[in-house]
Design a protein around this motif. Structure first.
Motif, short mmCIF file in Angstrom:
data_model
loop_
_atom_site.label_atom_id
_atom_site.label_comp_id
_atom_site.label_asym_id
_atom_site.label_seq_id
_atom_site.Cartn_x
_atom_site.Cartn_y
_atom_site.Cartn_z
N LEU A 22 10.44 65.98 23.46
CA LEU A 22 11.21 66.76 24.41
C LEU A 22 11.38 68.19 23.93
CD1 LEU A 22 13.96 64.22 25.54
CD2 LEU A 22 12.07 65.13 26.91
N LEU A 23 11.67 68.36 22.62
CA LEU A 23 11.84 69.70 22.07
C LEU A 23 10.55 70.50 22.17
CD1 LEU A 23 14.00 68.98 18.89
CD2 LEU A 23 14.71 70.17 20.98
N VAL A 24 9.41 69.86 21.86
CA VAL A 24 8.12 70.55 21.94
C VAL A 24 7.82 70.94 23.39
CG1 VAL A 24 5.63 70.26 21.64
CG2 VAL A 24 7.20 69.45 19.87
N ALA A 25 8.05 70.01 24.32
CA ALA A 25 7.78 70.30 25.73
C ALA A 25 8.67 71.44 26.23
CB ALA A 25 8.02 69.05 26.57
N VAL A 32 5.90 79.61 28.29
CA VAL A 32 5.15 79.90 29.52
C VAL A 32 6.02 80.69 30.50
CG1 VAL A 32 4.06 78.87 31.55
CG2 VAL A 32 3.63 77.92 29.27
N LEU A 33 7.29 80.28 30.64
CA LEU A 33 8.20 80.97 31.55
C LEU A 33 8.45 82.41 31.10
CD1 LEU A 33 10.00 80.62 34.05
CD2 LEU A 33 11.84 79.89 32.54
N LEU A 34 8.59 82.61 29.79
CA LEU A 34 8.82 83.95 29.26
C LEU A 34 7.62 84.86 29.52
CD1 LEU A 34 10.56 85.92 27.62
CD2 LEU A 34 9.51 84.99 25.55
N VAL A 35 6.42 84.32 29.28
CA VAL A 35 5.20 85.10 29.52
C VAL A 35 5.07 85.45 31.00
CG1 VAL A 35 2.68 85.03 29.47
CG2 VAL A 35 3.99 84.19 27.51
#
Length: 219
Positions: A22-25, A32-35
């Motif tokens: 969960l932490l990795v996901a 991805v959201l930041l980019v």
């Protein structure tokens, strides 16, 4: 197989994600959201910078075209502009029965802020019968003026020159600057005003210089 064993086996089959997974996901999704957000913001800045530059260029072109057409087809005398106008002061020139009142170096603002280089108007054209070089320029500080304002809020007339270039020839030079004082170097120093290399907040800067020579066709 006992019922307890069957239950344990079923629980192992339907077990969900581990905390590590969960932490990795979450980290991947956040990256991805930041980019994506950064990309959208960059595109937005490029878009609004382009709009600012286009509006500045269009305003300078409209001013030059209007004055050029007036000189070509309006008839009557054409008065020239002073070589070194004082920023903030009002000046005027005539093209036939049209008077152009202007002030260089001050940003057009609906509500001028004390201590900043701002005025409510920067370039106003009006019909004035018998306009001559001695006709007083309009006061550009009041909310209401006679005629039409040719500049947009946020812009300033950095330079406006109408000079005689020969028999029935006139040179028109217009310099329009968009931007608040914080994004300009020497904001009120007329033709010396230029954009800084940085952007302050959401403020963009744009400059448009146009020079044209026109022939007076109607006397």
């Amino acid at each position: 197989m006992s019922s307890t064993a069957r239950i344990k086996r079923s629980m192992r089959r339907i077990a969900g994600f581990t905390i590590i997974e969960l932490l990795v996901a979450t980290a991947v999704f956040g990256t991805v959201l930041l980019v994506a957000t950064t990309g959208v913001m960059q595109l937005s800045r490029v878009y609004y910078k382009g709009v600012t530059e286009r509006n500045t260029q269009n305003t300078a072109r409209s001013i030059a075209d209007l004055i050029a057409q007036s000189i070509q087809f309006n008839g009557g005398s054409v008065t020239t502009t002073p070589a070194t106008p004082t920023p903030g002061n009002e000046y005027a020139f005539c093209v036939g029965n049209q008077q152009y009142s202007y002030s260089v170096g001050y940003e057009v603002a609906d509500s001028p802020v004390a201590g900043k280089f701002q005025k409510r108007h920067a370039l106003v054209v009006r019909d004035l019968a018998g306009c001559t070089s001695s006709s007083a320029a309009q006061d550009l500080d009041p909310v209401a003026v006679i005629g039409r304002e040719l500049m947009r809020p946020g812009m300033r007339l950095a330079s406006l020159q109408i000079t005689n270039a020969g028999t029935d020839l006139y040179r028109i030079s217009v310099r329009v600057v968009y931007g608040d004082d914080s994004v300009l170097t020497s904001p009120a120093t007329a033709a010396a005003a230029k954009c800084q290399s940085i952007r302050a907040g959401t403020q963009f800067c744009a400059i448009s210089d146009l020079t044209t020579v026109v022939t007076k066709r109607v006397e």
